[in-house]
Design a protein around this motif. Structure first.
Motif, PDB file in Angstrom:
ATOM      1  N   VAL A  22       8.865  -0.651  16.870  1.00 48.34           N
ATOM      2  CA  VAL A  22       7.941  -1.495  16.117  1.00 48.34           C
ATOM      3  C   VAL A  22       6.983  -2.131  17.116  1.00 48.34           C
ATOM      4  CG1 VAL A  22       7.707  -3.594  14.730  1.00 48.34           C
ATOM      5  CG2 VAL A  22       9.537  -1.955  14.235  1.00 48.34           C
ATOM      6  N   HIS A  23       5.688  -2.082  16.816  1.00 44.93           N
ATOM      7  CA  HIS A  23       4.657  -2.633  17.687  1.00 44.93           C
ATOM      8  C   HIS A  23       3.887  -3.696  16.914  1.00 44.93           C
ATOM      9  CE1 HIS A  23       4.962   0.833  20.606  1.00 44.93           C
ATOM     10  NE2 HIS A  23       5.600   1.297  19.536  1.00 44.93           N
ATOM     11  N   LEU A  24       3.809  -4.873  17.474  1.00 45.92           N
ATOM     12  CA  LEU A  24       3.115  -6.001  16.839  1.00 45.92           C
ATOM     13  C   LEU A  24       1.989  -6.467  17.754  1.00 45.92           C
ATOM     14  CD1 LEU A  24       3.372  -8.099  14.371  1.00 45.92           C
ATOM     15  CD2 LEU A  24       4.313  -9.622  16.110  1.00 45.92           C
ATOM     16  N   ILE A  25       0.783  -6.546  17.205  1.00 41.76           N
ATOM     17  CA  ILE A  25      -0.388  -7.017  17.941  1.00 41.76           C
ATOM     18  C   ILE A  25      -0.786  -8.370  17.360  1.00 41.76           C
ATOM     19  CG2 ILE A  25      -2.676  -6.423  18.789  1.00 41.76           C
ATOM     20  CD1 ILE A  25      -0.495  -4.313  19.359  1.00 41.76           C
ATOM     21  N   TRP A 114       9.770   8.783   4.129  1.00 39.43           N
ATOM     22  CA  TRP A 114       9.861   7.835   3.020  1.00 39.43           C
ATOM     23  C   TRP A 114      10.546   6.549   3.439  1.00 39.43           C
ATOM     24  CZ3 TRP A 114      14.881   6.771   1.065  1.00 39.43           C
ATOM     25  CH2 TRP A 114      14.912   5.863   0.002  1.00 39.43           C
ATOM     26  N   ALA A 115      11.659   6.653   4.153  1.00 35.72           N
ATOM     27  CA  ALA A 115      12.416   5.468   4.549  1.00 35.72           C
ATOM     28  C   ALA A 115      11.609   4.580   5.485  1.00 35.72           C
ATOM     29  CB  ALA A 115      13.730   5.884   5.215  1.00 35.72           C
ATOM     30  N   VAL A 116      10.930   5.195   6.446  1.00 38.94           N
ATOM     31  CA  VAL A 116      10.122   4.419   7.391  1.00 38.94           C
ATOM     32  C   VAL A 116       8.960   3.748   6.666  1.00 38.94           C
ATOM     33  CG1 VAL A 116       8.561   4.616   9.369  1.00 38.94           C
ATOM     34  CG2 VAL A 116      10.795   5.760   9.405  1.00 38.94           C
ATOM     35  N   ILE A 136       4.972   1.096  13.088  1.00 36.71           N
ATOM     36  CA  ILE A 136       6.250   1.641  13.528  1.00 36.71           C
ATOM     37  C   ILE A 136       6.059   3.094  13.922  1.00 36.71           C
ATOM     38  CG2 ILE A 136       6.930   2.154  11.148  1.00 36.71           C
ATOM     39  CD1 ILE A 136       9.852   1.589  12.051  1.00 36.71           C
ATOM     40  N   ASN A 137       6.672   3.458  15.035  1.00 33.07           N
ATOM     41  CA  ASN A 137       6.654   4.825  15.548  1.00 33.07           C
ATOM     42  C   ASN A 137       8.062   5.373  15.408  1.00 33.07           C
ATOM     43  OD1 ASN A 137       6.815   7.146  17.193  1.00 33.07           O
ATOM     44  ND2 ASN A 137       5.281   6.392  18.621  1.00 33.07           N
ATOM     45  N   GLN A 143       3.609   4.819  10.885  1.00 29.97           N
ATOM     46  CA  GLN A 143       3.102   4.080   9.726  1.00 29.97           C
ATOM     47  C   GLN A 143       2.448   2.830  10.289  1.00 29.97           C
ATOM     48  OE1 GLN A 143       3.499   4.939   6.136  1.00 29.97           O
ATOM     49  NE2 GLN A 143       1.766   3.527   6.174  1.00 29.97           N
ATOM     50  N   LEU A 144       1.148   2.661  10.029  1.00 26.92           N
ATOM     51  CA  LEU A 144       0.341   1.659  10.707  1.00 26.92           C
ATOM     52  C   LEU A 144      -0.342   0.716   9.716  1.00 26.92           C
ATOM     53  CD1 LEU A 144      -1.356   4.196  13.148  1.00 26.92           C
ATOM     54  CD2 LEU A 144       0.669   2.780  13.621  1.00 26.92           C
TER      55      LEU A 144
END
Length: 270
Positions: A22-25, A114-116, A136-137, A143-144
């Motif tokens: 998970v990437h948070l900016i 689907w789950a992601v 999330i990668n 999914q961005l």
């Protein structure tokens, strides 16, 4: 907001046999406790899905159904959701995608995307109230999300399946999903549900769509369709994408329109 003021945080966990990050900016103060709870809830939901659908866990619902120990109607309700979604995907793709691609019910090709998508929309997207962007990668599938009005864009590189470490294109995405499938990394592991034989001819297919469930299905369908059949592009209702054939030919499209089919082996494409 200047880039120097932006902060990036990354959380990584192995789920479904692959690293998920998970990437948070952010560009200012935020509630750290709320952020941590949201990321933890996202990962926890994905672990729960894995316990139900994993083909590697002997006690998963999917394996119990395959062994005849459980009826689909008695399984976790998400299994019924998956079965219905796979049927719709099989119809939409004209059989290029199937939840019975191995001869029994195995929705692996649909479940991860689907789950992601579902977990990230439920737990991560609300963080945009105090963040510029979050995404999330999942093993290279993305999914961005970007906050409304923010000038942030995710820069996504498309790898050359024939030359490790080289990019053949980059995409700028605010909101959406990117999925890649193919034979370059794992060999001929994708079966054509119509014949039961390995899909050949496509080294990689990268699909951009609104959601990862859709992108994942059509990335698989693109590989199964092979190097000469592009008739699926229009019905897919995807945004754009790139298919690289075994011989280096590249097909690109925007919406339902094929932009070009060209050779890029040994050259840089934008």
């Amino acid at each position: 907001m200047r880039a120097a003021h932006r902060q990036t945080r990354v959380w990584v966990e192995e789920i479904m046999g692959t690293p998920m990050s998970v990437h948070l900016i952010s560009a200012g103060a935020r509630d750290e406790a709320t952020t941590e709870r949201a990321v933890r809830a996202c990962f926890d939901e994905l672990h729960q899905v894995d316990r139900v659908f994993s083909t590697y866990r002997p006690d998963s619902d999917i394996n119990r159904i395959r062994r005849g120990e459980m009826a689909l109607a008695d399984a976790d309700p998400r299994v019924g959701v998956a079965a219905a979604a796979c049927e719709r995907a099989e119809q939409a793709t004209g059989g290029l995608f199937s939840g019975h691609w191995q001869g029994w019910f195995d929705p692996t090709g649909w479940v991860k995307g689907w789950a992601v998508e579902e977990a990230s929309r439920r737990h991560l997207a609300p963080l945009l109230s105090s963040a510029l962007a979050v995404g999330i990668n999942a093993g290279g599938d993305l999914q961005l999300f970007t906050a409304p009005g923010a000038d942030w864009r995710w820069h996504v590189g498309i790898a050359d399946p024939h030359e490790r470490g080289r990019m053949i294109a980059t995409l700028d995405i605010a909101d959406g999903a990117v999925a890649t499938s193919g034979t370059a990394e794992r060999g001929l592991h994708i079966l054509d549900p119509r014949t039961g034989e390995p899909a050949t001819g496509v080294a990689s297919a990268t699909i951009v769509a609104d959601g990862l469930a859709q992108a994942d299905v059509w990335a698989t369908a693109a590989v199964v369709a092979g190097r000469t059949d592009h008739s699926w592009i229009g019905p897919s209702a995807t945004r754009t994408g790139i298919v690289v054939d075994d011989d280096g030919a590249v097909t690109r499209w925007l919406g339902s329109t094929v932009i070009d089919v060209c050779e890029v082996s040994g050259s840089q494409a934008a």
